[in-house]
Design a protein around this motif. Structure first.
Motif, short mmCIF file in Angstrom:
data_model
loop_
_atom_site.label_atom_id
_atom_site.label_comp_id
_atom_site.label_asym_id
_atom_site.label_seq_id
_atom_site.Cartn_x
_atom_site.Cartn_y
_atom_site.Cartn_z
N ALA A 11 53.24 -41.45 -69.16
CA ALA A 11 53.58 -42.48 -70.14
C ALA A 11 52.35 -43.31 -70.50
CB ALA A 11 54.69 -43.39 -69.60
N ASP A 14 49.92 -41.12 -72.64
CA ASP A 14 50.45 -40.94 -74.00
C ASP A 14 50.27 -42.21 -74.84
OD1 ASP A 14 51.18 -38.37 -73.44
OD2 ASP A 14 53.29 -38.83 -73.03
N CYS A 15 50.56 -43.36 -74.24
CA CYS A 15 50.49 -44.63 -74.97
C CYS A 15 49.05 -45.05 -75.24
CB CYS A 15 51.23 -45.73 -74.21
SG CYS A 15 53.02 -45.48 -74.16
N MET A 18 47.60 -43.49 -78.22
CA MET A 18 48.09 -44.03 -79.48
C MET A 18 47.39 -45.32 -79.90
SD MET A 18 52.19 -43.47 -79.00
CE MET A 18 52.57 -44.31 -80.55
N ILE A 98 54.47 -46.33 -85.33
CA ILE A 98 54.58 -45.53 -84.11
C ILE A 98 54.42 -44.05 -84.43
CG2 ILE A 98 56.14 -44.81 -82.25
CD1 ILE A 98 57.34 -47.65 -82.40
N ASN A 102 51.31 -40.95 -83.59
CA ASN A 102 51.51 -39.58 -83.10
C ASN A 102 51.16 -38.62 -84.23
OD1 ASN A 102 53.24 -39.67 -80.33
ND2 ASN A 102 53.78 -41.39 -81.63
N PHE A 169 52.31 -51.80 -77.74
CA PHE A 169 51.88 -50.95 -76.62
C PHE A 169 52.76 -51.17 -75.40
CE2 PHE A 169 49.49 -50.40 -72.68
CZ PHE A 169 49.09 -49.09 -72.78
N LEU A 172 56.19 -49.69 -76.06
CA LEU A 172 56.10 -48.24 -76.02
C LEU A 172 55.96 -47.72 -74.59
CD1 LEU A 172 53.75 -47.34 -79.01
CD2 LEU A 172 56.06 -46.45 -78.63
N PHE A 173 55.10 -48.38 -73.82
CA PHE A 173 54.87 -47.94 -72.45
C PHE A 173 56.15 -48.01 -71.62
CE2 PHE A 173 53.79 -49.03 -68.01
CZ PHE A 173 53.21 -47.84 -67.64
N THR A 176 58.77 -45.50 -73.15
CA THR A 176 58.34 -44.11 -72.94
C THR A 176 58.51 -43.71 -71.48
OG1 THR A 176 56.73 -44.26 -74.75
CG2 THR A 176 56.40 -42.49 -73.15
N GLN A 223 61.31 -43.43 -80.74
CA GLN A 223 61.02 -42.60 -79.57
C GLN A 223 62.16 -41.62 -79.27
OE1 GLN A 223 57.80 -42.87 -79.49
NE2 GLN A 223 57.66 -43.07 -77.28
#
Length: 283
Positions: A11, A14-15, A18, A98, A102, A169, A172-173, A176, A223
């Motif tokens: 996670a 991935d974040c 981004m 977002i 990606n 962030f 998202l973290f 995710t 997500q």
């Protein structure tokens, strides 16, 4: 414990990947809001019968700043309820940013925006035709565009962009990590089933999530969509109600609470119907 650590690291990686995309996107949006907000407000004031069209186009700009502006303009009696609804429906809050973060999914942005703009324009005109008497244009005193942040020019664009990037962030973290953990434990099919996937009820659930007046709603919906847990029609329904803090501002600046509830009810019904139509037509 090993699985927990692996999911946490995945996670985080991935974040972090981004972050550059998110910061550049937020920098662009901050510049747009910083330098064009006065022009946009004047445009919204002068649109007259083209209100839903202009509202839909303006609303599709990422973040919820323009939905806040629309709530203030509606409260001031400047735009119609149809234009307000068009802006709310077209608003996607943080979803577009977002997806931009990606790059492998970047091709979905155009289709998503086009669908929301078309829905917003059609719904905006229909609302003005059928709900003009039930939900009248109010005429309240007060400064237009208050609380939308467009007057805070002294902050520049870099600091707000960094602040927004950091905030998203973190969202998202956290989400995710939770989503990846659930996928590892339950599987994506199970999560989709929990969201009533492959049924006509999923858009209704997604639209309820979208009503959460916070950018977390758009993060969750995006997500879930990117992971395959919800369908395109469902993310459209959820993002159509996802006007962000614009819904909160509407209740703050427009004292007629019953009217505000009617507006949100109409917004929800339109979003669900749009999602169902897309679901049934296999889009």
């Amino acid at each position: 414990m090993e699985m927990f650590i692996d999911v946490l690291l995945d996670a985080a990686i991935d974040c972090v990947k981004m972050l550059p995309f998110l910061f550049l996107a937020f920098l662009l949006i901050e510049a747009l809001e910083h330098y064009s907000s006065d022009f946009t407000k004047k445009l919204m004031v002068k649109v007259d019968k083209a209100g839903p069209v202009v509202g839909a186009i303006v609303g599709c700009v990422p973040q919820c700043g323009f939905s806040v502006m629309a709530a203030n303009l509606y409260s001031g009696g400047i735009i119609t309820v149809g234009t307000l609804i068009a802006v709310f429906l077209a608003t996607s809050d943080e979803a577009i940013l977002i997806i931009m973060g990606n790059p492998e999914h970047a091709g979905k942005i155009g289709v998503l925006l086009l669908a929301k703009v078309i829905i917003a324009i059609i719904a905006g005109y229909l609302v003005d035709i059928f709900f003009k008497k039930e939900i009248a244009v109010p005429h309240h005193e007060g400064e237009l565009c208050h609380d939308c942040g467009c007057h805070n020019h002294s902050a520049g664009i870099v600091k707000p962009a960094l602040r927004h990037t950091g905030k998203i962030f973190l969202y998202l973290f956290v989400f995710t990590f939770i989503l990846n953990l659930c996928i590892d434990i339950l599987g994506i099919d199970k999560i989709s089933a929990m969201m009533l996937g492959d049924t006509v009820f999923q858009p209704a659930i997604a639209a309820l999530i979208g009503l959460i007046p916070n950018c977390a709603a758009s993060v969750i919906l995006t997500q879930l969509y990117l992971s395959g847990a919800i369908s395109f029609s469902s993310v459209i329904a959820g993002l159509c109600t996802g006007a962000g803090i614009g819904l909160v501002v509407l209740f703050k600046v427009n004292p007629d609470k019953k009217e505000n509830i009617k507006i949100i009810a109409v917004l929800y019904v339109i979003a669900v119907i749009a999602g169902l139509i897309l679901e049934l037509t296999g889009v």
